[in-house]
Design an enzyme around this catalytic site. Structure first.
Site, PDB file in Angstrom:
ATOM      1  N   GLU A 109       8.193   8.105 -14.903  1.00 20.79           N
ATOM      2  CA  GLU A 109       8.285   8.211 -13.441  1.00 20.79           C
ATOM      3  C   GLU A 109       8.470   9.672 -13.071  1.00 20.79           C
ATOM      4  OE1 GLU A 109      11.181   5.410 -11.928  1.00 20.79           O
ATOM      5  OE2 GLU A 109       9.957   3.700 -12.482  1.00 20.79           O
ATOM      6  N   HIS A 223      11.552   6.591  -0.288  1.00 18.08           N
ATOM      7  CA  HIS A 223      10.583   6.364  -1.368  1.00 18.08           C
ATOM      8  C   HIS A 223       9.206   6.695  -0.818  1.00 18.08           C
ATOM      9  CE1 HIS A 223       8.364   4.511  -4.626  1.00 18.08           C
ATOM     10  NE2 HIS A 223       9.519   4.356  -5.280  1.00 18.08           N
ATOM     11  N   ARG A 267      10.768  13.014  -5.596  1.00 17.92           N
ATOM     12  CA  ARG A 267      10.479  12.055  -4.525  1.00 17.92           C
ATOM     13  C   ARG A 267      10.440  12.646  -3.124  1.00 17.92           C
ATOM     14  NH1 ARG A 267      13.376   6.447  -6.077  1.00 17.92           N
ATOM     15  NH2 ARG A 267      11.836   6.110  -7.693  1.00 17.92           N
ATOM     16  N   HIS A 328      15.036   4.298   1.011  1.00 22.73           N
ATOM     17  CA  HIS A 328      15.108   3.604  -0.282  1.00 22.73           C
ATOM     18  C   HIS A 328      16.490   3.666  -0.914  1.00 22.73           C
ATOM     19  CE1 HIS A 328      13.526   2.008  -3.996  1.00 22.73           C
ATOM     20  NE2 HIS A 328      13.875   3.079  -4.673  1.00 22.73           N
ATOM     21  N   ARG A 363      18.046  11.625  -5.887  1.00 21.04           N
ATOM     22  CA  ARG A 363      18.206  10.893  -7.145  1.00 21.04           C
ATOM     23  C   ARG A 363      16.921  10.895  -7.971  1.00 21.04           C
ATOM     24  NH1 ARG A 363      16.874   5.676  -8.441  1.00 21.04           N
ATOM     25  NH2 ARG A 363      16.262   5.375  -6.273  1.00 21.04           N
TER      26      ARG A 363
END
Ligand code: SIN
Length: 512
Positions: A109, A223, A267, A328, A363
Site C-alpha cells: 500500500e 481516503h 494518502r 476515513h 496515518r
C-alpha cells in the site's frame, strides 16, 4: 480481580476484552451489536513486519515519513516492534490470514517500502478478524451489553469510577475500577465518509466532557478512493498497490505529475491530487483504472469490492470506476501514553479513539488495525500499575504544545436551533475538509455555535450522537484554525507550506 468496563467492539475493544478477561471481570459495552464496528469494514489489512526481507526499522521509517513530522517516535517504535507478536496472537485467536503456500500473502500500500500488508478473505480483513474475536469474547467476557450507549464517563476524586449508560431500560450507572475506551473514530462528522453509521466519536466526546485532554484533532485523513456513489464505498488502497492507476476525464494519468510515488504517494497527497483534478474537470469524479489486473484476479483478490461494484452496475474488470476522496480516519483523539493511559487516572483509550502519536499528521496505510491490537494489549498489561503523573503529557516533555486550547461550553440558551446531522456534516465537508481557510473555518465556527444539542433529559441514541458530533466538530474546527500551516491531513490554502517550527501537537481540554 478488578472490574474493567471496555467500551466498543472494534478490534481494539475486542482485544482489550479478550486479554483482560484472562485476569479480570470484564463488562463490554457497545452501542450496536457486537460485530458492528469500523473494523468490520476494513479491507486493506494489517501492516506488520513478518518477512525476513523487511525490518522493524524500515516500518518505523515509513510510518514516520507518512506522519509528516508529527509522529511520536516512542509510540511508533512500540507499534512496529510489537506488531509481529500481536499478529501471532490473532492467528491464535483463529484469524485465518491469506497465505501463499505456508507464508502470509503480503500486499503493498501507499508509502510502504515493502509489501507488508497481511490480509484475510482477500479484501475482508476486518470482517474475518472481527468474527474470530467476537467468538472469543462471547465465550470469555463476564457480561456483554449490546445496544447500550455510553453517555458519560464518571470521574470522582480524579479517578474514573464508572460509566453512565443508556439502554432500553433508561439511564444506569456501571461501576468500574478502570475503563478502557475503544469506541472508534468520528467519520460521521463528514458528509462523505468510508466509515459506517456508528462512527460518531462518542468516546472522544464523553472523555472530553469528563476532562480528558485531546490532541492532534485537526488531522483528519481523507481516503483518496471511495466509490463515487451514495455511501462512499471504500476502494482499498491495496487496489492501487496491485497496480491500478488514477486517470482524469481525458483518460490521462495525473498523479505522476504531482508526486514521484504517483498513485502510491502518501494518502493526503493523493487525496488532494484527486480533489484538484476534480475541480479542474468541473467536479466530475476521477477514474480508477484496474482493468489491466483482469476480471479474474480482481474477483479473487478483492471479492467484496467486486460485489459492491456489481451492485452499482459497474464492471471494474472492464471499465475504470469513478472515485472521490472521503473522510476515513481520525489521527487525533484522546491523548495517551504508550500504554493507552489518558490524563484521567483509570481511563485508558485505545484504537482510533486515542491519539498515541503513532500516526502523526497522516496515518500510514494499514497501521490502524495494528495500532488497535498493539495498544489494546499494552493497556491490559498496564492495568493495576501505578498511574504515572505525566501520562500522557510525557509526549510533550521536550517540545511544548503548539497551542493548548480550552474549549468553553457555548451558552445554549441563546441558540434556538437543534443541530441537524446532515447540515453539520455538509458544513464540515465544505469548510473543514480537505482544504481549509481561515475565513471558512471561522464561518464554520459561527454556524456551529448557532446550533444546540437536544435536551439531555429527552435524548435517544441519535440525539446523543448528534450532541457528540456537534462538540467534536467544534474541537476539530478550533484546532484547524489554530494550526496556521499545512501538514499531513491538515491543509490550509492560506498557509500552504509546512513550518518546521510547528511540528508540535495542539492539545484541547474542556474549560471548567
Ligand atoms: C484501505 O484498504 O485502503 C484502507 C486501509 C487503511 O485505511 O489503512
Amino acid at each position: 480481580m478488578a472490574k474493567i468496563v471496555v467500551i466498543g467492539s472494534g478490534v481494539a475493544g475486542l482485544i482489550a476484552a479478550a486479554e483482560a478477561s484472562r485476569h479480570h471481570e470484564v463488562i463490554l459495552v457497545t452501542k450496536a451489536n457486537l460485530a458492528e464496528s469500523n473494523t468490520h469494514y476494513a479491507q486493506g489489512g494489517i501492516a506488520a513486519v513478518v518477512s525476513t526481507d523487511d525490518t522493524i526499522a524500515e516500518h518505523v521509517a515509513d510510518t514516520m515519513f507518512a506522519g509528516a513530522g508529527m509522529c511520536w517516535e516512542p509510540a511508533v517504535e512500540v507499534l512496529c516492534a510489537e506488531g509481529p507478536g500481536r499478529i501471532n496472537d490473532l492467528v491464535n485467536f483463529g484469524v485465518e490470514f491469506d497465505r501463499t503456500g505456508a507464508d502470509f500473502a503480503m500486499g503493498l500500500e501507499a508509502a510502504h517500502s515493502h509489501a507488508r500488508i497481511l490480509h484475510a478473505g482477500g479484501d475482508a480483513t476486518g470482517a474475518v478478524t472481527s468474527n474470530a474475536l467476537v467468538e472469543t469474547v462471547r465465550r470469555t467476557a463476564t457480561e456483554i451489553r449490546e445496544y447500550t450507549f455510553v453517555a458519560d464517563i464518571v470521574v470522582d476524586n480524579n479517578h474514573v469510577t464508572g460509566v453512565q449508560v443508556l439502554d432500553a431500560d433508561g439511564m444506569q450507572f456501571i461501576a468500574a475500577d478502570a475503563v478502557i475506551l475503544a469506541s472508534g473514530g468520528a467519520g460521521q462528522l463528514y458528509r462523505h465518509t468510508t466509515n459506517p453509521a456508528v462512527t460518531t466519536g462518542d468516546g472522544v466526546a464523553a472523555a472530553f466532557r469528563a476532562g480528558a485532554e485531546l490532541a492532534d484533532v485537526e488531522f483528519y485523513q481523507f481516503h483518496p478512493t471511495a466509490l463515487a456513489v451514495p455511501g462512499s464505498f471504500l476502494i482499498s488502497e491495496a487496489v492501487r498497490g496491485e497496480g491500478a492507476v488514477l486517470i482524469d476525464a481525458n483518460g490521462e494519468r495525473f498523479m505522476q505529475k504531482i508526486h514521484p510515488l504517483a498513485e502510491l504517494a502518501p494518502r493526503d497527497v493523493v487525496a488532494r491530487g484527486i480533489q484538484r483534478t476534480m475541480i479542474e474537470q468541473g467536479g466530475q469524479p476521477v477514474l480508477l483504472d484496474a482493468t489491466a489486473l483482469g476480471s479474474d484476479f480482481l474477483a479473487q483478490r478483492f471479492p467484496s469490492i467486486t460485489k459492491a461494484c456489481r451492485s452499482y452496475g459497474l464492471n471494474w474488470g472492464r471499465d475504470p470506476i469513478p472515485v472521490t476522496p472521503a473522510a476515513h480516519y481520525w489521527m487525533g483523539g484522546i491523548a495517551t501514553d504508550t500504554f493507552g493511559r489518558t490524563s484521567i487516572p483509570g481511563l485508558y483509550a485505545v484504537g482510533e479513539v486515542a491519539c498515541t502519536g503513532a500516526h502523526g499528521a497522516n496515518r500510514l496505510a494499514s497501521n490502524s488495525l495494528l495500532e488497535s491490537i498493539v495498544f489494546a494489549h499494552r493497556a491490559v498489561r498496564a492495568l493495576g500499575e501505578q498511574w504515572p503523573e505525566d501520562a500522557p503529557s510525557v509526549r510533550w516533555a521536550n517540545a511544548a504544545p503548539l497551542a493548548e486550547l480550552e474549549l468553553l461550553e457555548p451558552d445554549h440558551t441563546t441558540t434556538a436551533q437543534v443541530v441537524d446531522r446532515v447540515e453539520l456534516q455538509t458544513l464540515m465537508w465544505d469548510n473543514v475538509g480537505l482544504a481549509r481557510t481561515k475565513s471558512e473555518l471561522e464561518s464554520a465556527l459561527t454556524q456551529l455555535h448557532s446550533w444546540r444539542p437536544a435536551d439531555p433529559a429527552h435524548r435517544l441514541f441519535p440525539d446523543w450522537e448528534d450532541a457528540n458530533l456537534l462538540l467534536l466538530a467544534r474541537t476539530v474546527t478550533e484546532a484547524a484554525l489554530a494550526r496556521e500551516e499545512s501538514r499531513g491531513g491538515h491543509y490550509r490554502l492560506d498557509f500552504p507550506d509546512t513550518d518546521p517550527a510547528k511540528a508540535r501537537p495542539i492539545t484541547l481540554v474542556r474549560k471548567a
